[in-house]
Every structure is written in C-alpha cells, then in structure tokens.
Design an enzyme around this catalytic site. Sequence first.
Site, PDB file in Angstrom:
ATOM      1  N   GLU A 199      -6.826   2.322  -0.027  1.00  0.00           N
ATOM      2  CA  GLU A 199      -6.561   0.625   0.022  1.00  0.00           C
ATOM      3  C   GLU A 199      -7.288   0.036   1.215  1.00  0.00           C
ATOM      4  O   GLU A 199      -7.567   0.666   2.280  1.00  0.00           O
ATOM      5  CB  GLU A 199      -5.061   0.656   0.430  1.00  0.00           C
ATOM      6  CG  GLU A 199      -4.418  -0.850   0.504  1.00  0.00           C
ATOM      7  CD  GLU A 199      -3.137  -1.079   0.170  1.00  0.00           C
ATOM      8  OE1 GLU A 199      -2.483  -0.344   0.594  1.00  0.00           O
ATOM      9  OE2 GLU A 199      -2.873  -2.469   0.072  1.00  0.00           O
ATOM     10  N   CYS A 216      -0.303  -2.875  -1.600  1.00  0.00           N
ATOM     11  CA  CYS A 216      -0.002  -4.207  -1.747  1.00  0.00           C
ATOM     12  C   CYS A 216      -1.232  -5.271  -1.874  1.00  0.00           C
ATOM     13  O   CYS A 216      -0.895  -6.365  -2.188  1.00  0.00           O
ATOM     14  CB  CYS A 216       0.595  -4.609  -0.482  1.00  0.00           C
ATOM     15  SG  CYS A 216       2.190  -3.720  -0.315  1.00  0.00           S
ATOM     16  N   ASN A 227       2.151  -2.382  -8.479  1.00  0.00           N
ATOM     17  CA  ASN A 227       2.262  -1.433  -7.406  1.00  0.00           C
ATOM     18  C   ASN A 227       3.825  -1.345  -7.239  1.00  0.00           C
ATOM     19  O   ASN A 227       4.400  -0.522  -7.785  1.00  0.00           O
ATOM     20  CB  ASN A 227       1.548  -1.980  -6.267  1.00  0.00           C
ATOM     21  CG  ASN A 227       1.640  -1.267  -5.015  1.00  0.00           C
ATOM     22  OD1 ASN A 227       1.578   0.126  -5.159  1.00  0.00           O
ATOM     23  ND2 ASN A 227       1.826  -1.618  -3.923  1.00  0.00           N
ATOM     24  N   GLU A 228       4.266  -1.708  -5.976  1.00  0.00           N
ATOM     25  CA  GLU A 228       5.566  -1.781  -5.507  1.00  0.00           C
ATOM     26  C   GLU A 228       6.557  -2.718  -6.176  1.00  0.00           C
ATOM     27  O   GLU A 228       6.924  -3.747  -5.307  1.00  0.00           O
ATOM     28  CB  GLU A 228       5.789  -1.432  -4.170  1.00  0.00           C
ATOM     29  CG  GLU A 228       5.264  -0.192  -3.831  1.00  0.00           C
ATOM     30  CD  GLU A 228       5.414   0.104  -2.214  1.00  0.00           C
ATOM     31  OE1 GLU A 228       5.557  -0.944  -1.363  1.00  0.00           O
ATOM     32  OE2 GLU A 228       5.155   1.111  -1.875  1.00  0.00           O
TER      33      GLU A 228
HETATM   34  O1  AHR Z   1       0.165   2.159   1.979  1.00  0.00           O
HETATM   35  C1  AHR Z   1       0.278   1.211   2.493  1.00  0.00           C
HETATM   36  C2  AHR Z   1       1.174   0.452   1.809  1.00  0.00           C
HETATM   37  O2  AHR Z   1       2.516   0.923   1.516  1.00  0.00           O
HETATM   38  C3  AHR Z   1       0.877   0.104   0.583  1.00  0.00           C
HETATM   39  O3  AHR Z   1       0.058  -1.072   0.197  1.00  0.00           O
HETATM   40  C4  AHR Z   1       1.976  -0.331  -0.375  1.00  0.00           C
HETATM   41  O4  AHR Z   1       1.996   0.280  -1.576  1.00  0.00           O
HETATM   42  C5  AHR Z   1       3.094   0.672   0.286  1.00  0.00           C
HETATM   43  O5  AHR Z   1       4.171  -0.242   0.634  1.00  0.00           O
END
Ligand code: AHR
Length: 644
Positions: free
Chosen positions: A43, A235, A369-370
């Site tokens: 990321e 994120c 994602n989350e």
């Molecule tokens: O890995 C860092 C963050 O952790 C990522 O962006 C997210 O998916 C998680 O909350």
Amino acid sequence: MKKTVISVIAAFVCTQLLAVNILVDTKGKGPAVPSTMYGIFFEDINFAADGGLYAEMVKNRSFEFPQSLMGWSSFGGVEVRNDGPFERNPHYVRLTDPGHRSKFTMLVNEGFFGYDFQEGASYHFSVWARACSEPASLRVELADPSADGETQVLAQQQIKVEGSEWKKYEVSLTSGQSVKDGRLRIFLEKTGGAADIEHVSLFPAETWNGGPLRKDLAQALYDLHPGVLRFPGGCIVEGTEYFDRYQWKNTVGPVENRPLNNNRWNFEFPYRDFPDYFQTGGLGFYEYFVLSEEIGAAPLPVLNVGMVCQFENPDPSVQISADELEEYIQDAVDLVEFANGGVSTKWGSLRAQMGHPEPFGLKYLAIGNEQWGDEYVRHLAPFVKELRAKCPEIQIIGSAGPFPGGEWFDSLWKGMRDLNVDLVDEHYYRDEKWFLDNAGRYDDFPRTGPKVFAGEYACHGKGYKRNHANASLCEAAFMTGLERNADVVPMATYAPLFAHVKGWQWRPDLIWFDNSSSVRTASYYVQQLFSLNKGVQVVPATVGGETIKGNDGIYANAVKDADGSLILKVVNVNESEQPLEASLKGFSASKAEVTTLVLDGGRAENSLENPHLIEPVSSKESVSSGVYKGKVPAKSLVVYRFRK
Ligand code: AHR
C-alpha cells in the site's frame, strides 16, 4: 554422603526440561499448501510508492501538487502556468530572464527528504521543454547545498532547448561525491531565451530490472518469494472522499499524463506539520502487474466497491447507493480485460502498447477493503453478479471488515456466504496474546463456503507498536496455524510492507528504508522462512495426539515439499530452551538442515544502523533411526528441513 549425591542428582533432573515429542506422520495427509500461501501487501502508506519503491527522485515533478511549487524553491523569473501538453497534468513552469532584481533564474528541488547521491553513480535526468521564442539553454546540476556553507556541484549538464514544440530532453549525470541531503538544480542560462519546462524527472541509472523501481527494495520483495501481491491498498483504495479514491484507470498509460491524486494518508503523520504526500501514479497498475510477474507472485488487485472510507465518513448518507455503481463495476470488468484480454480488446491493447502483449493471468480480484454494514453487502452484490457473468475466471474476494471478530465481522461473514464469494479478507492487527491464542483459529473452521484470505496482519505489541523480536515471535506462532489450515486459508499477507524512516504514518512495517538503504525486520525473516519453506502439503504433526498450538509454549506445523523433503517448523515462546525429539514416521532421513531465528530480544529490533541484529542462522545436524533430537532455543522459530 550418599544422601547428598542423591539430592544433587534430583535437583539436576528437576531443572532439566522434558523433551517435547513431536510425531510427524508423513503417511498422514493434510491439506495441500497452495503457491499463494504467503504473499505481500503493498500500500502507498509511509512513502512506500513515491519516495520509496518507485525510484523517481523528484518531488512534485509535474507541478501538480495543490501548491504548485511545493518541493521546489524558485529564484528569478519563474512562473507557473496551466495550459501544458499533458491534459490531465496541465501545470508547467515558464523560466524567463530574471531581470535586474535577481542574479539568475533557478529551480531547486528538495526531493523526498533530500537527494541521496552516491559517488560514481549515474542518474538519468529528463524534462519536457520548449523554447518560448529563441533557443534556450538549461543547466542541470546535482548539488550538495550543505558543503561547508557553500553549495558544491557534484555533476552538471547543459540542455539546449529548441523549437516551440514540447519535446523530451534527456541527459545523464554522474555524481562526483556521496551526499545524503543533496538537491537537484535547474538554471536558465542567460545566454539564451525563455523556456517552458514540465515533468522534471531524475531516476538512478541502476534500477530493478531496468524499470522504474528501486533496486534494493524490489530485491527485498523478490527474496521473499511471495506467492501473491495484494495492491494498491488498504485504505487508499477507499479514499478519504470519493474524489481521491484509487482509480486504476488513472494509473495506466504514459506517466506524464497520469493525474496526481491526494494520498489518503496525507494528513496522518504523527510528527509532520505539512501535508506533502500525493500519488503520482508512476507506480500504477501496469507496474504492479509487471512487478508481480517479476517476483513470481499472483497479482491481487483491490478495487473500490463504491464506498469511501467509513472511518473517515461515519455518516452512511455520504455513501452512494448500490444502484449507482455502474462506473465502479465497469472499472472491475475493464481491469480484467486490461490484465487478461486479447490485444485487440480496448484495455488489452493498452496493456500491449505499454509493453506487455501477453496476458498477466489475473485470477483474484478483491472488491472493497475494510468496509462494513449491510451497505457493503448490498454494494458488493452487483459486482459479484456481473463478474460471475463476464469474468468467470476470476475469484472474488470480499471483506470481513476491519476487525477479526465481533458483530460487524459476524454479519459480514454471513453476507459473504450469502453472496458466495470465493474468499473473505480478514484483518488482524492485534497484540501478542491474541496472536498466541489464535494459532488454532482455523482448526475447526467450516470446510465449505468461502475461504479466508488473511489480507492484513501484524502483531501490534501492547504498548510498543514496533517491529520488535517478540512481536515477530508471536506472528510466527500464529502462522503455524494458518499453514496447518491451508485448505481454508490459502493466502496470507503481512501488513504494511514498507516505511520510510523519515515519512511513516504507521508501524510496524515489514521493511524500513531511507533514500539509499533498507533494513529487513525480524518479521521479514519470519515471513521469509515460512515462504521459502511452505512446502506443498501439510502432514500431521502432533504431541500426544494433539495438534501443536501452544502446548507448553510450543507451536508447530509440518509440510512435505515438492522435492520430497520434509519440513518441520517449531516456535518456542518459552523463556527457556526446549529439548525436542521429532519422530519422523514413514520418512528416513539422516540429515537435517536447521534454520534458527532467535527472537528472544524482547523489544530488540533491526534498524538501518544495526540491520543484522536479528537474522536466521543455518546449520546441519544429523538424524538417527528416524528421530531427530535437538534443542529449540528460547523464544525462537526453527525450521528443520529433512532430506531423504
Ligand atoms: O495497512 C494499513 C491500513 O490498515 C490499511 O490501509 C487498512 O486496510 C488497515 O486499516
């Protein structure tokens, strides 16, 4: 006298730990371990892409940051204009005669935390430019502004800009010295006319496979032999708001025309005042696919599900509704065409133009994602329908939200089962105890329905969130349980991957770096040992008939490898060394290759200054009559590879 001898012997016997007797039944058959088992998650957080893996050294190279000259100092006749040659990055700079008020016209770029120039190393400079009327002359310099209070020039080149058409000019500069905090300087020489410049770029001549990635950092990824590469987030896929969600289509095609995006982590530095963290898209989806191929990992892109980050936008009314997703779903279908489509298709032909006519063989696609709540399930449903119909070769990955348990997690799992996605992405950022307690998490997991993708995990040491030895030890213990259950957890990716020592927002991270060097953490070595020794099939390893998931502080799993060798991984979380007797039922071995990673340093960690503090050590030992006898050091991960 006799009595004294007996009591000495008794005391000695009492302090000797009994051996743990592990039975490895090589005739018993456990699940197959897929090649995807251990992977990496990239990321663009902690300056992982721009300023990190993407080797571009110029910050704000296209003058597109919201403050057009952020990262630059300007002197003399410097004017920012916005009708440049690249439609999606329209800003550029006009350099004109400084007039009588200034001695010269010059732009100085500060780079990402300065420029690290190495003596004798070459750097590839390029710029798009045009002459405003008469030919113009540019002087490009690698400089060290801190040399004895006077700027020292380390390398210099002239560029003659001719004609009113935008053209790309390129020169190579070789640094005469090593400096840590250098600058790139561009002068307009007084001997010519005015010039317009755009997309100013400087790369080290030596990069990973001659591409745009930093060599040492890509090498560190390659050395992990990852089975899968998840990208580009996290994120940043979601964005702080819709406008800055990650859009893959903006990251392909010529780099000059990839629009700048805000980085969702821009405002999250605990210790930096000003936000200067943006995404150029230079490391875009094409580069991610090529990287996956180069390091032998299956690509696993994550796309936005039509929802923005719910942590940042808790009000559900901010989200668009599930019947407004056409563009998002089309992005997913088009991505599959970009990766797998023939060269006569619209997106497949772009891939071919970019240099890769062969398909990338995409098999996995994560949507969201989350995310959490019914909205997520409702948003995901039409993606699943469309992808099943149009891209049957793709395995769809849904999300179990940000937490590894609780109400959101349970309801999301129900939703994912109802949608019948192929895998569900679970995230675990938890403390030491959680990792140790969860080594058996998947032992009784349902063997039907979606599988688990352990998409983000790292032990966040209680009160000490760093890459310390003890956190890595707990990760190793937990991973024995993932591997034992490779049929339900076919993929696992530690997170996050990279962090710049001067620009991080989040820790722990697998690999830390500055502008010229990098350090592999203890967790890196845990990942590497599991990855290099993942084998192809689990075989039962038990103590007293029980699976080994914390029995007296011992965690273990065994696998067979493709070359016929047998691998036993043992994690000892005790404070003392543990005698071990491993009976290899049905396997005749006379030698064991033993790799030991001692993680007994508590809060000790590798650093740029001390990168080799925690590293695996190899030895060879003997095995007699099918039984290996040895000692597992206190707080360690030991990998035994037995060969026939
Ligand atoms: O890995 C860092 C963050 O952790 C990522 O962006 C997210 O998916 C998680 O909350």
